[in-house]
Design a protein around this motif. Sequence first.
Motif, PDB file in Angstrom:
ATOM      1  N   LYS A 148       0.729  -1.109   0.257  1.00 57.58           N
ATOM      2  CA  LYS A 148       0.146  -0.130  -0.111  1.00 57.58           C
ATOM      3  C   LYS A 148       1.130   1.190  -0.058  1.00 57.58           C
ATOM      4  O   LYS A 148       0.093   2.514  -0.709  1.00 57.58           O
ATOM      5  N   LYS A 149       2.242   0.915   0.451  1.00 60.05           N
ATOM      6  CA  LYS A 149       2.605   2.805   0.699  1.00 60.05           C
ATOM      7  C   LYS A 149       3.977   2.278   0.829  1.00 60.05           C
ATOM      8  O   LYS A 149       4.501   1.187   1.766  1.00 60.05           O
ATOM      9  N   THR A 150       5.142   2.614  -0.262  1.00 60.20           N
ATOM     10  CA  THR A 150       6.221   2.752   0.464  1.00 60.20           C
ATOM     11  C   THR A 150       7.095   3.875   0.492  1.00 60.20           C
ATOM     12  O   THR A 150       6.894   5.001   0.358  1.00 60.20           O
ATOM     13  N   GLU A 151       8.070   3.694   1.745  1.00 60.61           N
ATOM     14  CA  GLU A 151       8.785   5.267   2.175  1.00 60.61           C
ATOM     15  C   GLU A 151       9.882   4.679   2.749  1.00 60.61           C
ATOM     16  O   GLU A 151      10.541   3.850   2.966  1.00 60.61           O
ATOM     17  N   VAL A 152      11.028   5.458   2.666  1.00 57.80           N
ATOM     18  CA  VAL A 152      12.742   5.230   3.087  1.00 57.80           C
ATOM     19  C   VAL A 152      13.036   6.187   4.761  1.00 57.80           C
ATOM     20  O   VAL A 152      12.454   7.681   4.893  1.00 57.80           O
ATOM     21  N   VAL A 153      12.510   5.150   6.003  1.00 56.03           N
ATOM     22  CA  VAL A 153      13.028   5.997   7.486  1.00 56.03           C
ATOM     23  C   VAL A 153      14.139   6.401   7.358  1.00 56.03           C
ATOM     24  O   VAL A 153      15.018   5.237   7.887  1.00 56.03           O
ATOM     25  N   ALA A 154      14.400   7.684   7.386  1.00 55.77           N
ATOM     26  CA  ALA A 154      15.953   7.468   8.007  1.00 55.77           C
ATOM     27  C   ALA A 154      16.454   7.879   9.798  1.00 55.77           C
ATOM     28  O   ALA A 154      15.633   7.887  10.222  1.00 55.77           O
ATOM     29  N   ALA A 155      17.425   7.998  10.225  1.00 60.49           N
ATOM     30  CA  ALA A 155      17.178   8.451  11.600  1.00 60.49           C
ATOM     31  C   ALA A 155      16.812   9.655  12.211  1.00 60.49           C
ATOM     32  O   ALA A 155      16.725  10.647  10.748  1.00 60.49           O
ATOM     33  N   VAL A 156      16.622   9.657  13.177  1.00 53.99           N
ATOM     34  CA  VAL A 156      16.153  10.740  13.424  1.00 53.99           C
ATOM     35  C   VAL A 156      16.892  12.296  13.932  1.00 53.99           C
ATOM     36  O   VAL A 156      17.042  12.739  13.693  1.00 53.99           O
ATOM     37  N   LEU A 157      18.096  11.863  14.010  1.00 51.62           N
ATOM     38  CA  LEU A 157      19.261  12.663  14.039  1.00 51.62           C
ATOM     39  C   LEU A 157      19.951  12.659  12.378  1.00 51.62           C
ATOM     40  O   LEU A 157      20.613  11.579  11.940  1.00 51.62           O
ATOM     41  N   PRO A 158      20.830  13.885  11.987  1.00 54.46           N
ATOM     42  CA  PRO A 158      21.462  13.058  11.473  1.00 54.46           C
ATOM     43  C   PRO A 158      22.476  13.251  11.495  1.00 54.46           C
ATOM     44  O   PRO A 158      23.813  12.900  12.662  1.00 54.46           O
TER      45      PRO A 158
END
Length: 147
Positions: free
Chosen positions: A11-21
């Motif tokens: 249904k949905k795809t995305e990229v999850v990155a770290a909350v801090l750079p």
Amino acid sequence: MGSCGFSVITKKTEVVAAVLPMQEHWLPMSNLDLLLPPLDFGIFFFYKKRTDQEQFENMVNTIKKALSQALVSFYALAGEVVHNRHGEPELLCNDRGVDFAVAYADVELKDLDLYHPDDSVDGKLVPIKKHGVLAVQVELSRVIDLD
């Protein structure tokens, strides 16, 4: 066990990155990593079916938030394997992020052939990793109540 002919609809795809750079840097592979062929692994969990779509969406958002927080400490999982100038694979810690998908599976637990997971689970319940080091897929399915 039953047949493995079931459908999974993403249904949905995305990229999850770290909350801090994170600052970009390279990590060399160990000698063992260089000797053995690459190994992909998958883990999947079953939960009791929730009838409320809002509860499922809250669970997905909680998992995404926890994943983004975990990637701060486990930053290598948000990177990607690339080849250095000598042609050797190295881990580029660039905070690319983790592929994250939300899917719906039309299957009950009793119908899965867990004796042959490569045929019944791989690429369906466990996503195929296209980029990066890790891929996560959260699914809502017709899992039966085992009580």
